[in-house]
Design a protein around this motif. Structure first.
Motif, short mmCIF file in Angstrom:
data_model
loop_
_atom_site.label_atom_id
_atom_site.label_comp_id
_atom_site.label_asym_id
_atom_site.label_seq_id
_atom_site.Cartn_x
_atom_site.Cartn_y
_atom_site.Cartn_z
N CYS A 72 0.86 -1.18 0.00
CA CYS A 72 0.00 0.00 0.00
C CYS A 72 0.89 1.23 0.00
O CYS A 72 1.87 1.29 0.75
N THR A 73 0.57 2.20 -0.83
CA THR A 73 1.45 3.36 -0.98
C THR A 73 0.92 4.60 -0.26
O THR A 73 1.60 5.62 -0.25
N ASP A 74 -0.25 4.50 0.31
CA ASP A 74 -0.90 5.69 0.86
C ASP A 74 -1.14 5.53 2.36
O ASP A 74 -2.06 4.83 2.77
N PRO A 75 -0.34 6.18 3.22
CA PRO A 75 -0.55 6.06 4.66
C PRO A 75 -1.76 6.86 5.15
O PRO A 75 -2.15 6.74 6.31
N PHE A 76 -2.37 7.62 4.28
CA PHE A 76 -3.45 8.51 4.69
C PHE A 76 -4.84 7.89 4.59
O PHE A 76 -5.81 8.47 5.04
N ASP A 77 -4.93 6.73 3.96
CA ASP A 77 -6.23 6.07 3.81
C ASP A 77 -6.10 4.59 4.14
O ASP A 77 -5.03 4.00 3.96
N SER A 78 -7.19 4.00 4.63
CA SER A 78 -7.18 2.59 5.04
C SER A 78 -8.02 1.75 4.09
O SER A 78 -8.96 2.24 3.47
N ILE A 79 -7.68 0.45 4.01
CA ILE A 79 -8.49 -0.49 3.25
C ILE A 79 -8.91 -1.62 4.19
O ILE A 79 -8.30 -1.84 5.24
N TYR A 80 -9.96 -2.36 3.79
CA TYR A 80 -10.55 -3.37 4.66
C TYR A 80 -10.70 -4.68 3.90
O TYR A 80 -10.86 -4.69 2.68
N TYR A 81 -10.66 -5.78 4.63
CA TYR A 81 -10.81 -7.10 4.02
C TYR A 81 -12.10 -7.17 3.21
O TYR A 81 -13.16 -6.75 3.67
#
Length: 252
Positions: A72-81
């Motif tokens: 993941c390249t973006d520490p500002f947004d999260s992703i979920y399973y």
């Protein structure tokens, strides 16, 4: 009039042929098996933010079910399973790659990120490499003091607590920064509006895993400067040929 029409048509064909074709692909976040728990602290452009997350190997499937891993390249947004979204696949170092993305602080060290994509994304869980990617995206904030043999973060900009070795992060960053050649990793750029709105903004991904992309049309390479010059010369040559023929018929 005919000469100008031909010229316009040739210019249009040249512009279209010089434009890279970007194919879209559907990706789904499967899990982060083998990752290490880590709390990442970073400056998001306005304030210091901390987030407990997983760093290491992120597993995804593409549109035909192939499994691949990526950072993941973006520490500002999260992703979920289970979250899915569409991406376009571009080379990290191309104009459509990292340089086209604007994070609050801005992505730096593109060639270093490209190197990490090739050498670490397909090698199993790599917690330190994932933290290095996040750090390099916001500028790079790890240093080494030879006098005390200590490694430190600039905690006012970025840091990651236990769960990943700061020494390992530093060594990966330094190795990557010393590599100035393009390794041709891919940036999977998220396409707005292709994911459930309650998830927020999905991630842009960095990968090199050759398993990915069986269902994707590879990006069309951009023409080199000599190729562009040749095409222009050919176009003007054709125009001149038609112009001479027209003048010859007009004087007959």
């Amino acid at each position: 009039m005919k000469t100008q029409t031909i010229l316009n048509a040739l210019i249009a064909i040249f512009i279209l042929s010089a434009s890279p074709a970007l194919a879209s692909e559907h990706v789904t976040f499967v899990d982060a098996s083998g990752s290490s728990g880590v709390t990442v602290t970073y400056f998001n452009g306005t304030s210091i933010v901390s987030e407990a997350t997983s760093a290491g190997q992120y597993n995804f499937t593409d549109g035909v079910g192939n499994v691949f891993n990526a950072f993941c390249t973006d520490p500002f947004d999260s992703i979920y399973y289970g979250e899915s979204w569409d991406v376009t696949r571009v080379l990290t170092t191309s104009p459509e790659g990292f340089s086209s993305i604007t994070y609050p602080v801005g992505p730096n060290n593109i060639s270093a990120l490209d190197y990490i994509g090739q050498h670490y994304s397909a090698n199993g869980s790599q917690p330190a490499a994932q933290v290095a990617v996040w750090d390099l995206v916001v500028g790079g904030h790890v240093s080494y003091d030879a006098g005390t043999n200590t490694y430190t973060y600039d905690a006012s900009k970025f840091s990651a607590d236990a769960g990943v070795s700061i020494k390992d992060v530093y060594e990966i960053e330094q190795l990557a920064l010393k590599s100035h050649t393009s390794q041709k990793s891919y940036l999977l750029k998220q396409i707005d509006g292709t994911h459930p709105s309650y998830y927020g903004r999905p991630q842009d991904l960095l990968t090199y895993n050759p398993i990915f992309g069986h269902s994707v049309v590879p990006p069309v390479p951009e023409p080199s400067a000599p190729q562009m010059a040749f095409c222009l010369a050919l176009a003007f040559g054709v125009v001149q040929l038609f112009a001479r023929r027209r003048n010859r018929h007009a004087g007959a």
